[in-house]
Design a protein around this motif. Sequence first.
Motif, PDB file in Angstrom:
ATOM      1  N   TRP A  46      -0.283  -6.766 -17.218  1.00 16.70           N
ATOM      2  CA  TRP A  46       1.100  -6.514 -16.472  1.00 16.70           C
ATOM      3  C   TRP A  46       2.095  -6.617 -17.746  1.00 16.70           C
ATOM      4  O   TRP A  46       2.134  -7.573 -18.648  1.00 16.70           O
ATOM      5  N   THR A  56       3.868  -1.515 -14.851  1.00 10.55           N
ATOM      6  CA  THR A  56       4.984  -1.792 -14.586  1.00 10.55           C
ATOM      7  C   THR A  56       5.548  -2.763 -13.533  1.00 10.55           C
ATOM      8  O   THR A  56       4.342  -2.911 -12.882  1.00 10.55           O
ATOM      9  N   PRO A  57       6.532  -3.182 -13.385  1.00  9.11           N
ATOM     10  CA  PRO A  57       7.053  -3.943 -12.135  1.00  9.11           C
ATOM     11  C   PRO A  57       6.677  -3.350 -10.882  1.00  9.11           C
ATOM     12  O   PRO A  57       6.437  -3.958  -9.925  1.00  9.11           O
ATOM     13  N   ALA A  58       7.129  -2.062 -10.892  1.00  7.45           N
ATOM     14  CA  ALA A  58       6.939  -1.165  -9.679  1.00  7.45           C
ATOM     15  C   ALA A  58       5.553  -1.138  -9.221  1.00  7.45           C
ATOM     16  O   ALA A  58       5.062  -1.436  -7.956  1.00  7.45           O
ATOM     17  N   GLN A  59       4.604  -0.877 -10.111  1.00 11.51           N
ATOM     18  CA  GLN A  59       3.143  -0.941  -9.861  1.00 11.51           C
ATOM     19  C   GLN A  59       2.573  -2.213  -9.516  1.00 11.51           C
ATOM     20  O   GLN A  59       1.795  -2.539  -8.541  1.00 11.51           O
ATOM     21  N   ALA A  61       4.487  -4.677  -7.977  1.00 12.65           N
ATOM     22  CA  ALA A  61       5.028  -5.031  -6.563  1.00 12.65           C
ATOM     23  C   ALA A  61       4.011  -4.260  -5.633  1.00 12.65           C
ATOM     24  O   ALA A  61       3.671  -4.761  -4.544  1.00 12.65           O
ATOM     25  N   LYS A  62       3.654  -2.815  -5.863  1.00 15.76           N
ATOM     26  CA  LYS A  62       2.677  -2.658  -4.810  1.00 15.76           C
ATOM     27  C   LYS A  62       1.287  -3.171  -4.819  1.00 15.76           C
ATOM     28  O   LYS A  62       0.864  -3.326  -3.545  1.00 15.76           O
ATOM     29  N   GLU A  96      12.531  -8.116 -12.471  1.00 19.57           N
ATOM     30  CA  GLU A  96      12.502  -6.603 -11.974  1.00 19.57           C
ATOM     31  C   GLU A  96      11.248  -6.646 -11.051  1.00 19.57           C
ATOM     32  O   GLU A  96      11.416  -5.984  -9.722  1.00 19.57           O
ATOM     33  N   PHE A  97      10.198  -7.561 -11.398  1.00 18.34           N
ATOM     34  CA  PHE A  97       9.203  -7.588 -10.319  1.00 18.34           C
ATOM     35  C   PHE A  97       9.620  -8.405  -9.005  1.00 18.34           C
ATOM     36  O   PHE A  97       9.288  -7.888  -7.842  1.00 18.34           O
ATOM     37  N   LYS A 100      11.314  -6.393  -6.542  1.00 24.42           N
ATOM     38  CA  LYS A 100      10.857  -5.401  -5.849  1.00 24.42           C
ATOM     39  C   LYS A 100       9.871  -6.136  -4.838  1.00 24.42           C
ATOM     40  O   LYS A 100       9.550  -5.476  -3.796  1.00 24.42           O
TER      41      LYS A 100
END
Length: 342
Positions: A46, A56-59, A61-62, A96-97, A100
């Motif tokens: 990460w 990424t933080p978006a990935q 989070a998912k 950021e994580f 989200k």
Amino acid sequence: MSSYANSLRFAISRNFLNSHCENAALIKQEGKEDLFYGFELGNEVWGIKTGDAHFTPAQAAKDYALLRKELDEIFGEGKMKILTLSGNWEYVFMTEFIEKFSDWDGVAWHWYPLGAGRSDEVIPNVNDENFTLTEIRERLELVNLWQRQHGRDKELWMGETGGAFNSGQNTTTNRFMSHRWYLDQLGIFAQYRHDAYCRQTLIGGNYGLLQRSEKVNAINPDFWGTVLFNSLMGRYVHEVKHSGDEKLHIYAHKNDENQFVLLAINFNREKSVQIEAINGLADLHVVVWEMTSPDDQSSTVILNGNELPKANTVDITEMWEAKNLPVKIAAKSYAFIRVVLN
């Protein structure tokens, strides 16, 4: 090319997740869930500072949301904890994580502050009494700042460290001198609100608590320091100020029996130091575990005059020595000191 790279990252991440969930299901099936505290997802994948994946933080989070869903289905809602990051500390990534996705329990970050095992800087860093107070403290203050601003309900873990990366440094991180970075960091990480500290590793390389050689496991010196810190220091951390030698580092905890326990590390390579009073009292009775060695780069540890075995364990918590203040800490050594309440 960009689209292919994104797809590849997604596939790698899915494999991590599938593997974790399969292991979790097996743990549940075997009835072993009580042996596990929680789960991490991936190792050093990460953010931008660690490894090659740079998810990424978006990935994150998912993927962590899906991991939470799977663990809740397997073990029951909220029964199994999730520790995140599992890599170098990154303030921006974690900020950021958590914005989200926040349904997780702690941050387990990694760090090998002494540098590469092959580096000539490892021994000077170990011997430098200011290394922890500058290099280490600055990073810990950033971690605590993030916790205060974004994660007050999250646990902090040092999730992986062996001092020097690439398997440590032979005759340094597996010898008596290693206590100066290791125990010093156990003390300061506790001061900075960390709930756990994971040593790399139990067995393997030149930074293990046990040394494997020719199919025989020998006890490295830091094993004994780990036992005493974990057994004696207690959960309640206190700030310490002392007016003595700056090469003497002192940490103080209070245990469940309301007893103060000190960890004193003498960085002075030539002179012993004395602890003459605690909380202004000079007539205290104490029990002491003084750890010395015939040589800084020896694997031999002497506790209160008794050489500790390398092939088997003994209960060193009972090998204390009763004294009255002052207590002398020999050069290049350390001691645990428990105040005896009248």
